[in-house]
Write a protein that holds these residues in place. Structure first.
Motif, PDB file in Angstrom:
ATOM      1  N   ASP A  37      -8.457   4.807  -0.693  1.00 28.33           N
ATOM      2  CA  ASP A  37      -8.346   3.173  -1.066  1.00 28.33           C
ATOM      3  C   ASP A  37      -7.629   2.633   0.097  1.00 28.33           C
ATOM      4  O   ASP A  37      -7.605   1.330   0.148  1.00 28.33           O
ATOM      5  N   VAL A  38      -7.017   2.918   0.941  1.00 28.64           N
ATOM      6  CA  VAL A  38      -6.313   2.339   2.028  1.00 28.64           C
ATOM      7  C   VAL A  38      -7.572   2.245   3.005  1.00 28.64           C
ATOM      8  O   VAL A  38      -8.291   3.197   3.555  1.00 28.64           O
ATOM      9  N   PRO A  39      -7.490   0.856   3.650  1.00 27.71           N
ATOM     10  CA  PRO A  39      -8.247   0.737   4.902  1.00 27.71           C
ATOM     11  C   PRO A  39      -8.318   1.936   5.913  1.00 27.71           C
ATOM     12  O   PRO A  39      -7.090   2.310   6.360  1.00 27.71           O
ATOM     13  N   GLN A  40      -9.318   2.229   6.623  1.00 25.94           N
ATOM     14  CA  GLN A  40      -9.519   3.627   7.535  1.00 25.94           C
ATOM     15  C   GLN A  40      -8.559   3.144   8.462  1.00 25.94           C
ATOM     16  O   GLN A  40      -7.736   3.984   9.116  1.00 25.94           O
ATOM     17  N   ALA A  41      -8.524   1.936   8.951  1.00 25.86           N
ATOM     18  CA  ALA A  41      -7.774   1.638  10.147  1.00 25.86           C
ATOM     19  C   ALA A  41      -5.922   1.833  10.026  1.00 25.86           C
ATOM     20  O   ALA A  41      -5.292   2.061  10.846  1.00 25.86           O
ATOM     21  N   TRP A  42      -5.655   1.855   8.698  1.00 26.04           N
ATOM     22  CA  TRP A  42      -4.305   1.933   8.463  1.00 26.04           C
ATOM     23  C   TRP A  42      -4.012   3.196   7.835  1.00 26.04           C
ATOM     24  O   TRP A  42      -2.768   3.414   7.636  1.00 26.04           O
ATOM     25  N   ARG A  43      -4.746   4.285   7.637  1.00 32.16           N
ATOM     26  CA  ARG A  43      -4.387   5.286   6.682  1.00 32.16           C
ATOM     27  C   ARG A  43      -3.419   6.050   7.567  1.00 32.16           C
ATOM     28  O   ARG A  43      -2.647   6.562   6.767  1.00 32.16           O
ATOM     29  N   ASP A  44      -3.518   6.561   8.886  1.00 28.63           N
ATOM     30  CA  ASP A  44      -2.575   7.220   9.451  1.00 28.63           C
ATOM     31  C   ASP A  44      -1.054   6.582   9.128  1.00 28.63           C
ATOM     32  O   ASP A  44      -0.288   7.392   8.805  1.00 28.63           O
ATOM     33  N   GLU A  45      -0.778   5.373   9.516  1.00 26.45           N
ATOM     34  CA  GLU A  45       0.433   4.779   9.360  1.00 26.45           C
ATOM     35  C   GLU A  45       0.875   4.759   7.980  1.00 26.45           C
ATOM     36  O   GLU A  45       2.093   5.196   7.900  1.00 26.45           O
ATOM     37  N   ILE A  46      -0.004   4.442   6.874  1.00 27.59           N
ATOM     38  CA  ILE A  46       0.370   4.334   5.612  1.00 27.59           C
ATOM     39  C   ILE A  46       0.843   5.947   5.318  1.00 27.59           C
ATOM     40  O   ILE A  46       1.891   6.086   4.505  1.00 27.59           O
ATOM     41  N   GLN A  47      -0.035   6.728   5.309  1.00 25.44           N
ATOM     42  CA  GLN A  47       0.325   8.102   5.055  1.00 25.44           C
ATOM     43  C   GLN A  47       1.572   8.643   5.791  1.00 25.44           C
ATOM     44  O   GLN A  47       2.434   9.249   4.933  1.00 25.44           O
ATOM     45  N   ARG A  48       1.681   8.376   7.037  1.00 28.61           N
ATOM     46  CA  ARG A  48       3.143   8.536   7.646  1.00 28.61           C
ATOM     47  C   ARG A  48       4.431   8.025   6.800  1.00 28.61           C
ATOM     48  O   ARG A  48       5.351   8.608   6.726  1.00 28.61           O
ATOM     49  N   ARG A  49       4.147   6.663   6.560  1.00 32.91           N
ATOM     50  CA  ARG A  49       5.412   5.996   5.723  1.00 32.91           C
ATOM     51  C   ARG A  49       5.636   6.620   4.473  1.00 32.91           C
ATOM     52  O   ARG A  49       6.693   6.623   4.002  1.00 32.91           O
ATOM     53  N   VAL A  50       4.601   7.000   3.911  1.00 34.72           N
ATOM     54  CA  VAL A  50       4.659   7.804   2.606  1.00 34.72           C
ATOM     55  C   VAL A  50       5.274   9.058   2.601  1.00 34.72           C
ATOM     56  O   VAL A  50       6.409   9.505   2.022  1.00 34.72           O
ATOM     57  N   ASP A  51       4.916   9.865   3.681  1.00 34.35           N
ATOM     58  CA  ASP A  51       5.411  11.112   3.808  1.00 34.35           C
ATOM     59  C   ASP A  51       7.020  10.982   4.306  1.00 34.35           C
ATOM     60  O   ASP A  51       8.033  11.867   3.837  1.00 34.35           O
ATOM     61  N   GLU A  52       7.398   9.864   5.141  1.00 30.59           N
ATOM     62  CA  GLU A  52       8.810   9.455   5.300  1.00 30.59           C
ATOM     63  C   GLU A  52       9.363   9.319   4.095  1.00 30.59           C
ATOM     64  O   GLU A  52      10.804   9.574   4.069  1.00 30.59           O
TER      65      GLU A  52
ATOM     66  N   LEU B 221       0.831  -1.162  -0.003  1.00 30.68           N
ATOM     67  CA  LEU B 221       0.076   0.019   0.176  1.00 30.68           C
ATOM     68  C   LEU B 221       0.918   1.461  -0.039  1.00 30.68           C
ATOM     69  O   LEU B 221       0.487   2.307  -0.622  1.00 30.68           O
ATOM     70  N   VAL B 222       1.952   1.345   0.565  1.00 26.62           N
ATOM     71  CA  VAL B 222       2.864   2.469   0.768  1.00 26.62           C
ATOM     72  C   VAL B 222       3.540   2.544  -0.571  1.00 26.62           C
ATOM     73  O   VAL B 222       3.240   3.679  -1.384  1.00 26.62           O
ATOM     74  N   ASP B 223       3.825   1.732  -1.085  1.00 24.34           N
ATOM     75  CA  ASP B 223       4.457   1.522  -2.596  1.00 24.34           C
ATOM     76  C   ASP B 223       3.566   2.170  -3.500  1.00 24.34           C
ATOM     77  O   ASP B 223       3.771   2.897  -4.350  1.00 24.34           O
ATOM     78  N   ARG B 224       2.131   1.815  -3.512  1.00 23.31           N
ATOM     79  CA  ARG B 224       1.047   1.936  -4.370  1.00 23.31           C
ATOM     80  C   ARG B 224       0.689   3.345  -4.297  1.00 23.31           C
ATOM     81  O   ARG B 224       0.348   4.292  -5.339  1.00 23.31           O
ATOM     82  N   LEU B 225       0.492   3.932  -2.849  1.00 28.70           N
ATOM     83  CA  LEU B 225       0.230   5.278  -2.777  1.00 28.70           C
ATOM     84  C   LEU B 225       1.214   6.215  -3.003  1.00 28.70           C
ATOM     85  O   LEU B 225       0.848   7.082  -3.523  1.00 28.70           O
ATOM     86  N   TYR B 226       2.521   5.960  -2.777  1.00 31.81           N
ATOM     87  CA  TYR B 226       3.657   6.504  -3.131  1.00 31.81           C
ATOM     88  C   TYR B 226       3.832   7.020  -4.627  1.00 31.81           C
ATOM     89  O   TYR B 226       4.064   8.189  -5.135  1.00 31.81           O
ATOM     90  N   SER B 227       3.438   6.014  -5.411  1.00 37.22           N
ATOM     91  CA  SER B 227       3.546   5.918  -6.910  1.00 37.22           C
ATOM     92  C   SER B 227       2.312   6.713  -7.382  1.00 37.22           C
ATOM     93  O   SER B 227       2.330   6.847  -8.677  1.00 37.22           O
ATOM     94  N   GLY B 228       1.306   6.986  -6.745  1.00 36.70           N
ATOM     95  CA  GLY B 228       0.085   7.699  -7.198  1.00 36.70           C
ATOM     96  C   GLY B 228      -0.828   6.574  -7.948  1.00 36.70           C
ATOM     97  O   GLY B 228      -1.872   6.873  -8.401  1.00 36.70           O
TER      98      GLY B 228
END
Length: 99
Positions: A56-71, A43-50
């Motif tokens: 599209d990310v499960p609600q429970a994981w959004r903060d973590e996934i967005q933080r990892r993309v930002d990092e 999910l991090v890879d797919r969000l990062y690449s657009g």
């Protein structure tokens, strides 16, 4: 085989593995955690690449996934700011003593 998980004091998972260490878990729990880790990495890879949006990310994981993309974006920006030539980069990669 012994499976383990390692957590921070606040209960955040920081590692899984086999052998000594951490808190012993079952093989099934290890397999479940490994699948979750791989899914989040994808999910991090797919969000990062657009390829997907945060919606599209499960609600429970959004903060973590967005933080990892930002990092990852921040790390890429820091790497882009490095002023080294292609020759110097290759020397570093190959473990040389300098150009």
């Amino acid at each position: 085989m012994r499976y383990y998980a390692q957590y921070t004091e606040s209960g955040t998972l920081i590692a899984i593995g086999t052998g000594p260490g951490g808190v012993e878990i079952t093989e099934a729990e290890y397999t479940r955690l490994l699948a979750e880790i791989r899914e989040k990495a994808a999910l991090v890879d797919r969000l990062y690449s657009g390829e997907i949006t945060i919606a599209d990310v499960p609600q429970a994981w959004r903060d973590e996934i967005q933080r990892r993309v930002d990092e990852r974006i921040a790390a890429d920006g820091a790497a882009a700011e490095q002023d080294i030539s292609a020759e110097e980069a290759l020397d570093i990669i190959l473990g040389g003593g300098g150009v």
